[in-house]
Design a protein around this motif. Structure first.
Motif, mmCIF file in Angstrom:
data_model
loop_
_atom_site.group_PDB
_atom_site.id
_atom_site.type_symbol
_atom_site.label_atom_id
_atom_site.label_comp_id
_atom_site.label_asym_id
_atom_site.label_seq_id
_atom_site.Cartn_x
_atom_site.Cartn_y
_atom_site.Cartn_z
ATOM 1 N N VAL A 132 0.816 -1.204 0.000
ATOM 2 C CA VAL A 132 0.000 0.000 0.000
ATOM 3 C C VAL A 132 0.853 1.258 0.000
ATOM 4 O O VAL A 132 1.835 1.364 0.721
ATOM 5 C CB VAL A 132 -0.962 0.035 1.206
ATOM 6 C CG1 VAL A 132 -2.372 -0.201 0.820
ATOM 7 C CG2 VAL A 132 -0.565 -0.921 2.266
ATOM 8 N N GLY A 133 0.463 2.212 -0.858
ATOM 9 C CA GLY A 133 1.197 3.464 -0.988
ATOM 10 C C GLY A 133 0.818 4.510 0.025
ATOM 11 O O GLY A 133 1.491 5.531 0.163
ATOM 12 N N ASP A 134 -0.275 4.298 0.752
ATOM 13 C CA ASP A 134 -0.708 5.152 1.852
ATOM 14 C C ASP A 134 -0.977 4.255 3.053
ATOM 15 O O ASP A 134 -1.508 3.153 2.893
ATOM 16 C CB ASP A 134 -2.002 5.895 1.500
ATOM 17 C CG ASP A 134 -1.745 7.169 0.714
ATOM 18 O OD1 ASP A 134 -0.632 7.704 0.814
ATOM 19 O OD2 ASP A 134 -2.655 7.617 0.002
ATOM 20 N N PRO A 135 -0.659 4.696 4.270
ATOM 21 C CA PRO A 135 -0.953 3.867 5.446
ATOM 22 C C PRO A 135 -2.445 3.621 5.599
ATOM 23 O O PRO A 135 -3.259 4.521 5.383
ATOM 24 C CB PRO A 135 -0.415 4.706 6.620
ATOM 25 C CG PRO A 135 0.591 5.616 6.015
ATOM 26 C CD PRO A 135 0.073 5.926 4.642
ATOM 27 N N VAL A 136 -2.803 2.412 5.966
ATOM 28 C CA VAL A 136 -4.203 2.083 6.239
ATOM 29 C C VAL A 136 -4.414 1.789 7.724
ATOM 30 O O VAL A 136 -5.542 1.823 8.197
ATOM 31 C CB VAL A 136 -4.684 0.892 5.390
ATOM 32 C CG1 VAL A 136 -4.803 1.274 3.938
ATOM 33 C CG2 VAL A 136 -3.769 -0.309 5.540
#
Length: 306
Positions: A132-136
């Motif tokens: 993932v390119g953004d934290p979830v």
């Protein structure tokens, strides 16, 4: 320090492709010519499975629920012991991504069971692996996050079923860089730095020290791409760039407002009608901004006729 998601920019002078782009990710890990790269990545992230071999499965899987569109995995494969894995690259941390990960995992389980000879509900291990390119998981500092089906109380955590495993590798949480790699750097960190920084490199880093990741650079070399591959890659990058631009504009001009209005209507009109109303409101907002029908369909999941 967490990194922000980087935007793709097509540059014909780039030495290496963006490995986290849709075309780049599938090219590096989802093609027969690079099956050894997929095998190496799975071995590096799942050493406990002792994976001997891997075979690709069709990426498009039917979800047997009328209101759901079919799943299209980035990579879908089976290991030598019958275990299966879905591998996804998710550049945007959409709110529904964790829900979609459950749907995709369930779809993979059903697809595996339907196509097996097993009749008494025994299934092999199913793995959902997402980069993932953004934290979830914003409140958790570590990565990767590994999730199984568990019961949790104030005393203990009990794994109830070890057949399902979800792994989320949140790239922005790796605060170092390729320059920081040494002999003690874990494989997952090396892989994360390569995925994040490869497109900015002008050669294979001398300190990488990993034949598998060096071959990842080799296969990502733009000079090795034929004309058709280069055209497909360029179209993919330009499409993703266009999508980012329109989505940013849509959010600024009322996408979130339209979605919220639609959800409010949903509570009043019923869940099924409300969901349809919400999607219609979003579609109308996007259309008023001049977005193309293709972009609108990709956002709201409707057919061309609808």
């Amino acid at each position: 320090m967490a990194r922000k998601y980087r935007h793709f920019v097509y540059d014909e002078n780039q030495w290496y492709i963006y490995p986290t782009s849709d075309w780049g990710f599938k090219h590096l890990l989802g093609t027969e010519r690079n099956k050894d790269l997929l095998l190496g990545v799975l071995r590096g992230l799942l050493p406990e499975l002792d994976i001997e071999s891997v075979e690709y499965l069709p990426r498009d899987v039917t979800i047997p629920v009328g209101k759901m569109k079919d799943a299209s995995f980035d990579v879908f494969c089976r290991m030598h012991d019958g275990s299966i894995a879905v591998i996804e690259m998710q550049n945007y941390a959409r709110k529904a991504f964790l829900d979609r990960s459950l749907v995709y995992t369930s779809a993979a389980v059903l697809e595996h069971f339907v196509n097996s000879s097993e009749k008494n509900y025994r299934i092999g291990k199913t793995i959902f692996l997402a980069f993932v390119g953004d934290p979830v998981f914003c409140s958790v500092g570590r990565t990767p996050i590994r999730l199984s089906l568990c019961d949790i109380d104030e005393v203990s955590t009990v794994v109830r079923n070890d057949k399902l495993l979800q792994i989320f590798v949140e790239l922005p949480k790796f605060g170092g860089s390729l320059d920081d790699i040494d002999a003690s750097t874990p494989f997952v960190e090396k892989l994360a730095y390569v995925l994040m920084e490869m497109a900015d490199c002008a050669g294979v880093p001398e300190n990488l020290g990993d034949p598998l990741l060096e071959r990842l650079f080799h296969e990502a070399d733009t000079s090795r791409m034929n004309t058709d591959m280069r055209d497909d890659y360029m179209k993919s990058i330009m499409s993703e760039t266009d999508y980012e631009y329109h989505m940013d504009g849509a959010r600024e001009e009322g996408f979130d407002e339209g979605y919220s209005e639609g959800r409010a209507k949903g509570h009043a009109e019923g869940r099924a009608e409300g969901r349809e109303s919400a999607l219609n409101d979003v579609a109308e907002k996007l259309a008023s901004l001049g977005l193309s029908p293709e972009v609108i369909r990709s956002v709201v999941g409707k057919s061309e006729r609808e």
